[in-house]
Design a protein around this motif. Structure first.
Motif, mmCIF file in Angstrom:
data_model
loop_
_atom_site.group_PDB
_atom_site.id
_atom_site.type_symbol
_atom_site.label_atom_id
_atom_site.label_comp_id
_atom_site.label_asym_id
_atom_site.label_seq_id
_atom_site.Cartn_x
_atom_site.Cartn_y
_atom_site.Cartn_z
ATOM 1 N N GLU A 1 39.125 26.726 42.292
ATOM 2 C CA GLU A 1 39.281 26.020 41.028
ATOM 3 C C GLU A 1 37.916 25.620 40.480
ATOM 4 O OE1 GLU A 1 41.842 22.756 41.631
ATOM 5 O OE2 GLU A 1 43.622 23.971 42.096
ATOM 6 N N LEU A 2 37.893 25.453 39.141
ATOM 7 C CA LEU A 2 36.651 25.067 38.463
ATOM 8 C C LEU A 2 36.244 23.674 38.883
ATOM 9 C CD1 LEU A 2 34.571 25.881 36.289
ATOM 10 C CD2 LEU A 2 36.028 24.719 34.610
ATOM 11 N N GLY A 3 34.996 23.537 39.312
ATOM 12 C CA GLY A 3 34.512 22.252 39.748
ATOM 13 C C GLY A 3 34.233 21.306 38.584
ATOM 14 N N ALA A 4 33.985 20.091 38.859
ATOM 15 C CA ALA A 4 33.668 19.085 37.833
ATOM 16 C C ALA A 4 32.301 19.362 37.236
ATOM 17 C CB ALA A 4 33.721 17.686 38.465
ATOM 18 N N ASN A 5 32.130 18.922 35.936
ATOM 19 C CA ASN A 5 30.834 19.110 35.272
ATOM 20 C C ASN A 5 29.749 18.365 36.024
ATOM 21 O OD1 ASN A 5 32.053 20.616 33.265
ATOM 22 N ND2 ASN A 5 32.416 18.832 31.953
ATOM 23 N N GLY A 6 28.598 19.025 36.169
ATOM 24 C CA GLY A 6 27.477 18.391 36.822
ATOM 25 C C GLY A 6 26.735 17.446 35.886
ATOM 26 N N MET A 7 25.787 16.764 36.357
ATOM 27 C CA MET A 7 24.978 15.845 35.565
ATOM 28 C C MET A 7 24.058 16.647 34.635
ATOM 29 S SD MET A 7 25.916 12.833 36.456
ATOM 30 C CE MET A 7 24.532 11.826 35.898
ATOM 31 N N PRO A 8 23.836 16.151 33.387
ATOM 32 C CA PRO A 8 22.917 16.863 32.473
ATOM 33 C C PRO A 8 21.536 17.005 33.083
ATOM 34 C CG PRO A 8 24.135 15.144 31.314
ATOM 35 C CD PRO A 8 24.399 14.929 32.789
ATOM 36 N N GLY A 9 20.968 18.211 32.946
ATOM 37 C CA GLY A 9 19.630 18.435 33.474
ATOM 38 C C GLY A 9 18.552 17.817 32.591
ATOM 39 N N ALA A 10 17.382 17.725 33.085
ATOM 40 C CA ALA A 10 16.241 17.171 32.327
ATOM 41 C C ALA A 10 15.799 18.164 31.258
ATOM 42 C CB ALA A 10 15.101 16.871 33.286
ATOM 43 N N ASN A 11 15.236 17.663 30.129
ATOM 44 C CA ASN A 11 14.734 18.524 29.062
ATOM 45 C C ASN A 11 13.623 19.441 29.569
ATOM 46 O OD1 ASN A 11 16.464 17.291 27.245
ATOM 47 N ND2 ASN A 11 14.947 15.754 26.640
ATOM 48 N N GLY A 12 13.692 20.708 29.159
ATOM 49 C CA GLY A 12 12.656 21.653 29.547
ATOM 50 C C GLY A 12 11.362 21.453 28.757
ATOM 51 N N MET A 13 10.351 22.185 29.125
ATOM 52 C CA MET A 13 9.061 22.115 28.444
ATOM 53 C C MET A 13 9.183 22.800 27.084
ATOM 54 S SD MET A 13 7.032 20.514 30.415
ATOM 55 C CE MET A 13 5.411 20.973 29.765
ATOM 56 N N PRO A 14 8.507 22.280 26.027
ATOM 57 C CA PRO A 14 8.549 22.918 24.705
ATOM 58 C C PRO A 14 8.044 24.353 24.781
ATOM 59 C CG PRO A 14 7.567 20.724 24.566
ATOM 60 C CD PRO A 14 7.683 21.058 26.023
#
Length: 280
Positions: free
Chosen positions: A70-83
């Motif tokens: 089954e589809l797992g729960a959404n993970g935590m939002p990742g950090a913003n990448g470099m511009p």
């Protein structure tokens, strides 16, 4: 530890001497409350003795792929990448629509810096000579009675101011021609009156004719006039004095002139006006 070994030896003896043996679960209640070992000891079908655990077997073959979980729960939002780096310049867009008119700016100062002198422009087309506010004109009038059949009847000298202008001339007076009753063969007579400029007729001529085909002596007022810019020899009327004459002569088809007359009990005149050049 010694007690344990002793207990195991006694248990083996009981197994050999009895037709029935106790299960591991029954022995577990008497021996210890600790959990059983992870691996069961090997027991031969012929001998119900407990042997030493065997060695670790070889790794089995890889089993079949199990069903998708089954589809797992959404993970935590990742950090913003470099511009990222700047992209390439896009294509030029279409010109936008004209904006609204802005408000009028303030009136600038009166001080103006004189710029450098510009280049000389090309020569423009010739302009049209305007009609002068004061016309250059002249009238020569005389009270005469003349029965000449050929030659000058009236004349006038006129000062012309420009080369390109034209001269408008006009005669006003009474004229007549009549049959000569002394010549019985005359049935129709003709006389021609015309202008000359410095001794030449204009091109085209400015003239008038009178035909008479019956006996009579009627004098009528006439006006003969027109515009002249050049003479019959294609000479333009240039600036300066122009000698203008009003003459009488034969008609072109050479009919007899009869008995002409000019200026009976009236004033005869020549009117001259300098005019702008004609249209092209």
């Amino acid at each position: 530890m010694k007690f344990t070994l002793f207990f195991i030896s006694a248990l083996a003896f009981l197994c050999l001497s009895s037709s029935e043996f106790l299960s591991w679960e029954n022995i577990q209640d008497y021996v210890t409350t600790e959990p059983p070992p992870k691996k069961q000891p090997y027991q031969s079908p012929d001998c119900k003795c407990v042997g030493e655990p065997g060695g670790k077997g070889e790794l089995g073959s890889k089993g079949e792929r199990g069903p998708k979980g089954e589809l797992g729960a959404n993970g935590m939002p990742g950090a913003n990448g470099m511009p990222g780096a700047n992209g390439k310049t896009g294509l030029k867009g279409e010109p936008g629509r004209d904006g609204r008119h802005g408000q009028n700016g303030r009136l600038g100062s009166r001080h103006v810096v004189k710029g450098a002198r510009g280049e000389k422009g090309e020569t423009g087309s010739p302009g049209v000579t305007p009609i002068p506010q004061q016309l250059n004109w002249k009238q020569c009038a005389q009270s005469i009675g003349s029965d000449k059949k050929a030659g000058t009847l009236l004349h006038c000298f006129f000062k012309k101011y420009e080369d390109k202008t034209s001269l408008r001339v006009e005669f006003g007076g009474t004229i007549r021609t009549m049959l000569n009753t002394l010549k019985k063969k005359q049935s129709v007579v003709c006389a021609r009156w015309y202008f000359t400029f410095n001794g030449e007729e204009c091109q085209p001529p400015i003239d008038g004719v009178v035909f008479e085909g019956q006996i009579g002596n009627s004098h009528y007022p006439h006006q003969i006039g027109g515009f002249c810019q050049k003479t019959a020899s294609n000479k333009h009327l240039k600036t300066g004095t122009v000698h203008i004459e009003f003459r009488i002569g034969h008609c072109h088809h050479r009919r007899p002139e009869g008995i002409p007359y000019l200026g009976l009990d009236s004033v005869s005149r020549i009117i001259i006006i300098e005019m702008p050049p004609p249209q092209e």
